[in-house]
Design a protein around this motif. Structure first.
Motif, mmCIF file in Angstrom:
data_model
loop_
_atom_site.group_PDB
_atom_site.id
_atom_site.type_symbol
_atom_site.label_atom_id
_atom_site.label_comp_id
_atom_site.label_asym_id
_atom_site.label_seq_id
_atom_site.Cartn_x
_atom_site.Cartn_y
_atom_site.Cartn_z
ATOM 1 N N LEU A 17 0.836 -1.209 0.000
ATOM 2 C CA LEU A 17 0.000 0.000 0.000
ATOM 3 C C LEU A 17 0.869 1.257 0.000
ATOM 4 C CD1 LEU A 17 -2.830 -0.746 2.591
ATOM 5 C CD2 LEU A 17 -3.119 -0.326 0.146
ATOM 6 N N LEU A 18 1.904 1.247 0.829
ATOM 7 C CA LEU A 18 2.772 2.412 0.956
ATOM 8 C C LEU A 18 3.784 2.512 -0.178
ATOM 9 C CD1 LEU A 18 3.420 2.444 4.797
ATOM 10 C CD2 LEU A 18 1.666 3.646 3.482
ATOM 11 N N GLY A 19 3.853 1.482 -1.014
ATOM 12 C CA GLY A 19 4.744 1.493 -2.162
ATOM 13 C C GLY A 19 4.271 2.426 -3.263
ATOM 14 N N ASP A 20 3.049 2.900 -3.152
ATOM 15 C CA ASP A 20 2.516 3.866 -4.103
ATOM 16 C C ASP A 20 2.833 5.276 -3.604
ATOM 17 O OD1 ASP A 20 0.318 4.347 -6.393
ATOM 18 O OD2 ASP A 20 0.001 5.760 -4.737
ATOM 19 N N LYS A 21 3.464 6.090 -4.459
ATOM 20 C CA LYS A 21 3.903 7.435 -4.063
ATOM 21 C C LYS A 21 2.742 8.297 -3.545
ATOM 22 C CE LYS A 21 5.802 11.600 -6.123
ATOM 23 N NZ LYS A 21 6.225 12.217 -7.370
#
Length: 114
Positions: A17-21
């Motif tokens: 989830l947090l891998g998306d900027k």
């Protein structure tokens, strides 16, 4: 104080989830400020449905909560989430994003959705 361990699958899911900027930036902002969809649409120059999709994923994870104020919904980081300590550790490695809110204010786009 002992840290709460989370399952590998759940940790990987949060990291994805947090891998998306955009979602990472949203989480960083929500760590210190409540925001509404309209602020995110202006900030990221995205459509309301696109912003809502990102927020839905974050809400479904339990990382983000919402508070309704009349017709408006404000979003905030759920600091009670079992994943919050992991998120907090990750956020320490990135620069503060409060400048994005300041830019909105300077452009007259920081909205108080009351």
């Amino acid at each position: 104080m002992a840290k709460t361990l989370i399952e590998i699958e759940n940790g990987a899911w949060v990291l994805k989830l947090l891998g998306d900027k955009t979602r990472l930036t949203m989480i960083m902002l929500l760590d210190s400020h409540d925001c509404c969809v309209c602020e995110f649409t202006a900030m990221f120059n995205m459509s309301q449905p696109a912003v809502s999709q990102h927020l839905r994923k974050l809400k479904d994870s339990g990382l983000v909560g919402e508070t309704r104020r009349g017709q408006w919904i404000n979003y905030s980081l759920n600091k009670q989430s079992v994943y919050y300590p992991l998120v907090q550790d990750i956020l320490e490695h990135f620069p503060n994003q409060d400048g994005k809110l300041k830019e909105l204010e300077e452009k007259g786009l920081r909205i108080s959705c009351e």
